[in-house]
Each structure stands twice: as structure tokens, then as C-alpha cells.
Design a protein around this motif. Structure first.
Motif, PDB file in Angstrom:
ATOM      1  N   GLY A  37      76.567  82.487  28.641  1.00  0.00           N
ATOM      2  CA  GLY A  37      75.125  82.627  28.651  1.00  0.00           C
ATOM      3  C   GLY A  37      74.571  83.384  27.469  1.00  0.00           C
ATOM      4  O   GLY A  37      73.589  84.105  27.597  1.00  0.00           O
ATOM      5  N   TYR A  45      70.849  80.869  37.278  1.00  0.00           N
ATOM      6  CA  TYR A  45      71.832  80.329  36.342  1.00  0.00           C
ATOM      7  C   TYR A  45      73.191  80.653  36.917  1.00  0.00           C
ATOM      8  O   TYR A  45      73.609  81.805  36.968  1.00  0.00           O
ATOM      9  CB  TYR A  45      71.659  80.949  34.961  1.00  0.00           C
ATOM     10  N   LEU A  47      71.449  75.225  36.155  1.00  0.00           N
ATOM     11  CA  LEU A  47      70.294  75.997  35.718  1.00  0.00           C
ATOM     12  C   LEU A  47      69.049  75.507  36.429  1.00  0.00           C
ATOM     13  O   LEU A  47      68.789  74.307  36.502  1.00  0.00           O
ATOM     14  CB  LEU A  47      70.107  75.860  34.206  1.00  0.00           C
ATOM     15  N   GLU A  65      73.580  77.701  28.118  1.00  0.00           N
ATOM     16  CA  GLU A  65      72.975  78.853  28.746  1.00  0.00           C
ATOM     17  C   GLU A  65      71.489  78.905  28.452  1.00  0.00           C
ATOM     18  O   GLU A  65      71.032  78.318  27.485  1.00  0.00           O
ATOM     19  CB  GLU A  65      73.612  80.138  28.213  1.00  0.00           C
ATOM     20  N   GLU A 107      68.395  80.934  26.935  1.00  0.00           N
ATOM     21  CA  GLU A 107      68.218  81.996  25.957  1.00  0.00           C
ATOM     22  C   GLU A 107      66.731  82.267  25.789  1.00  0.00           C
ATOM     23  O   GLU A 107      65.918  81.357  25.865  1.00  0.00           O
ATOM     24  CB  GLU A 107      68.794  81.613  24.594  1.00  0.00           C
TER      25      GLU A 107
END
Length: 461
Positions: A205, A284, A311, A429, A431
């Protein structure tokens, strides 16, 4: 002005077969229940060649010559060893017997036995790592991207990877394959996408978490011995792991450690409860799984890597994206340990090289035994997904603010804003980043800055 960016880059490579005469295939199952065993480890005795089963317990393995001895292992089950001779049936199924699980006595005082075991694992790792100067391996990697309704796209790659302690990793692309709704003009790596759960630090992540065999892992984690098994005459310790403190960011999960060698055989880890992202990321969740085998004496390297990430992105009552799920499976085979690596690969700036002869034929991944077999769902996806079934449509948001979202494909520099540094890099991931011009951004990385990506952006006041 606020902008919401969702970046999804999906990469997929068709593959090529390596030279071999016979392809064996079959299913590995639980002998008691008949349940297929996913990621069962099959290897050819006396060699470094092998494979793993897919999620349905099915495998394909290409052998160069016969006779050969095939060994099948799965944590928690007795291994099987079978001699394959010329003329043997191509279909070879294996039914493995579960091994009894022995609970350890409760420790009333003193440290948990798992602490001493992991202390030895960490110490042994320092020794064999110092002896590892270089290696090469054939690496297969597959990403399967899904939304709420099913598979959206698939991307596969097949490479030859070279690692040198002083100069790092390089890869040579052998093949690629992808569903017809993915248009990637560039080639990309396979081994680069794999996290080594035996490493001191593991990236998840966009963050680096201290690994469970880091030299300081005993201060960072709480290890608990849950039981032991006798597998193939050896003791295997089942160890639970969790961060030492409630607010400590780290992994939780389980480890299987081989007694005597004090080495990891298997790891299943996920970020602990302190690993959180701010809104609009609702959740997540990622689980990382990996198996290890012994090579060249006492060197322990991955034979696979499996990741399952989900996600959820939403602004309550205003905007919601479909669930994004990315599954990854990787396989390493045919290792060469402490052998010379091609100097020519390190004289070039690019991380990747391309085997133009192999890639030109573009058929390797169509041949049995070259990668981890597709599941039935993945086979149907290849047959049914066409170029009109775009990623933009698959991940189009819903809600009152959905009209503010624009979606497009292309390369407009978002990779650089998200922290790209000009070399192949994968992210899977969410961000967040900020700049004075565009304000806040959210990016989901399954992201390789090699050309194609899907972006979703919204504008509000």
C-alpha cells in the motif's frame, strides 16, 4: 479545487513455452474430502524445476526428460513422491493425506517458544543470505482484475529474471498475453511485481512494513507457537504473528517454520489493524501468501507469490465506485544459484530487455506447462471479453456526484505525480498526494509507468 483520481493500470503478457518433451497435468486434492488444494507445490526431484496448482488445484508441468521423480507438497499434508517413466499417463492426480495437528502445552511463564524459534530463523537467514551472490529464474506472473460483477481483464507475463547482490535485478521478457480490452504497447516485468515475504522490509500500500524476519522483528512483533506437525519426518512449527502494539503498523498472520533448518516454508500475512487509509478509501484489504524452498544447500527462495487485494472507494451518499479486486499469482522455477549473470543486461540503463525472437512468435503462454493454469472463470473471461468491454465502463462510479467524474485512458504524467522515478514499478494500493496546483489526489496503484492506464477524475468546489 478538489480532484479525485483513480489510477488502474492493468498489464498482461502472453507467454511462450520452454523446451520440453512431455507435459503432465492433473489435480491435487485432500484425500479425506476431495477438496482441491490451491498453490500445492510440485517439483522435480534433483532439479530446481517445478510449479504450483491454480485456485482449482489444477497444475500443468513440462518435463525435459523421463524418467523423473515428481514430489508434491502442501503445508499440513504428507508429501507424495511419484516416479514418472516414459509412456506414463499424462494425467497424474494426487490425493494428499492431512497431517495431525499437535497443540503445544500452554506456557505459564517465560517467553513463548515461538520467540526462540524466530530468533534462530533470523540468525540463520543472515548466514545464508551472505552466501547468496546471484541467481537466475524463470518467472511467470498473472494479474486478474475484477469488479462487483466478475473478471474485467487479465494480464500475464513470462520472463527470465537475473539478480546480482551488487547490481540488483534485471529481466528479459519472453512472452505476454492479455484480454482484448487491454492495449499495452510496452513490455513489462514479472519478478519485479513480487514481494519477498522473507525480506527485511515488505512494501504494501505504498508503505514499507518491517518484515517478520527483520533483524529487529522480535521487538516489533509478537510471535506465538500454536502447534506443530510432523511432515515427511520433520517437525514444522505453526506460528502466529501480530504487531507488538495495538498502534504498531505491521503484519498479522501465520508462519510455517521447518525445524532443524529454522527456515520459513510458508507465510500468510496481511497488514494489521493499525494499517489504515483516510476517506474516501472505505476499506483496503490485502492478503499476501508465499512459499519457500531450499536451493543449493541452505539458500531459501520463493517458489510463488499470491496476493488478493480489494479496494472500496466512496463518499457516503455522494459517490461510489464499484469494488476493485486484483488477484496476483506468480511462480518461480528453474533457479540457477550463484551463477554468472549477463553483464550486458547491467550495461544498459533499462531494467527490462526483450527476447525479440521469443516475443515475435508470441505463443509461449498458449502452450501447456508454461505458467500457472488459468481457472475456468479466467478461461471464460478470455473467451468472452472483447475490446468494447472497457475498463472505463467497468469502474464507472454511481451517485449524485458521478456526473462530475471524467474517465479516460492514456499517459498524462500521473505516474510522475504519484512518485514514479523512471523505472518499472508496480503499485497495488490507494495513494494520496498533494500539490498546490491540483490540490488533493487519490490513486489506486496497480500501476506500471509504461504507457497505458485508466484514470478517473472528478472536479468539485
Amino acid at each position: 479545487m478538489v480532484r479525485l483520481f483513480l489510477v488502474l493500470l492493468v498489464v498482461w503478457l502472453p507467454g511462450r513455452a520452454l523446451y520440453g518433451q512431455t507435459v503432465f497435468h492433473g489435480t491435487v486434492r485432500d484425500a479425506a474430502t476431495g477438496t482441491p488444494l490451491p498453490a500445492a507445490n510440485l517439483h522435480v526431484e534433483g532439479t530446481y524445476r517445478g510449479t504450483i496448482t491454480n485456485e482449482e488445484g489444477y497444475y500443468e508441468l513440462r518435463l525435459d526428460s523421463l524418467p523423473a521423480v515428481l514430489v508434491v507438497r502442501y503445508i499440513g499434508y504428507a508429501s507424495q513422491r511419484r516416479v514418472l517413466r516414459p509412456g506414463a499417463e499424462a494425467r497424474q492426480d494426487f490425493d494428499l493425506d492431512p497431517v495431525a495437528y499437535e497443540l503445544d502445552e500452554v506456557v505459564v511463564s517465560g517467553e513463548d517458544p515461538a520467540v526462540a524459534i524466530m530468533r534462530e530463523v533470523i540468525a540463520r537467514k543472515q548466514v545464508w543470505q551472505a552466501a547468496l551472490r546471484s541467481y537466475r529464474a524463470e518467472v511467470y506472473n498473472r494479474f486478474t482484475l475484477e469488479n462487483d460483477t466478475g473478471i474485467v481483464s487479465i494480464i500475464e507475463s513470462l520472463t527470465e529474471a537475473f539478480w546480482d547482490r551488487e547490481r540488483g535485478m534485471r529481466e528479459v521478457v519472453k512472452a505476454r498475453r492479455m484480454t482484448s480490452n487491454v492495449d499495452l504497447p510496452a513490455y513489462f516485468p514479472a519478478a519485479f511485481f513480487v514481494e519477498n515475504l522473507y525480506a527485511d522490509d515488505v512494501k504494501v500500500g505504498g508503505h514499507r512494513l518491517i518484515g517478520v524476519t527483520h533483524p529487529e522483528a522480535l521487538d516489533h512483533y509478537r510471535f506465538t507457537l500454536e502447534g506443530t506437525r510432523r511432515i515427511d519426518g520433520a517437525t514444522v512449527y505453526d506460528i502466529a504473528v501480530q504487531p507488538a502494539g495495538r498502534l504498531t503498523s505491521g503484519f498479522e498472520g501465520r508462519l510455517a517454520v521447518l525445524d532443524g533448518a529454522f527456515a520459513l516454508l510458508d507465510a500468510e500475512l496481511r497488514p494489521g489493524a493499525a494499517f489504515l487509509f483516510p476517506p474516501p478509501v472505505r476499506s483496503y484489504d490485502v492478503v499476501l501468501r508465499q512459499q519457500f524452498s531450499r536451493f543449493d544447500g541452505d539458500v531459501w527462495l520463493p517458489v510463488d507469490f499470491r496476493s488478493d487485494a480489494t479496494l472500496e472507494v466512496a463518499l457516503p451518499a455522494l459517490l461510489a465506485f464499484p469494488t476493485i479486486r486484483i488477484r496476483q499469482v506468480s511462480r518461480f522455477t528453474n533457479y540457477g544459484i550463484n551463477q554468472p549473470v549477463p553483464d550486458s543486461l547491467y550495461r544498459q540503463v533499462d531494467y527490462l530487455a526483450v527476447d525479440t525472437v521469443a516475443v515475435r512468435a508470441d505463443t509461449l503462454l498458449d502452450r501447456p506447462g508454461m505458467g500457472v493454469p488459468l481457472s475456468l472463470r479466467e478461461q471464460r473471461a478470455y473467451a468472452e471479453i472483447d475490446s468494447t468491454m472497457t475498463l472505463e465502463e467497468a469502474f464507472r462510479p454511481r451517485g449524485p456526484l458521478a456526473f462530475l467524474v471524467r474517465m479516460n485512458t492514456g499517459d498524462d504524467g500521473a505516474a510522475a505525480r504519484a512518485g514514479g522515478r523512471g523505472h518499472p514499478r508496480v503499485r497495488l494500493e490507494p495513494e494520496l498526494w498533494y500539490n498546490r496546483v491540483d490540490a488533493w489526489h487519490l490513486a489506486l496503484g496497480l500501476h506500471v509507468p509504461l504507457g497505458t492506464r485508466l484514470s478517473v477524475s472528478g472536479v468539485g468546489g
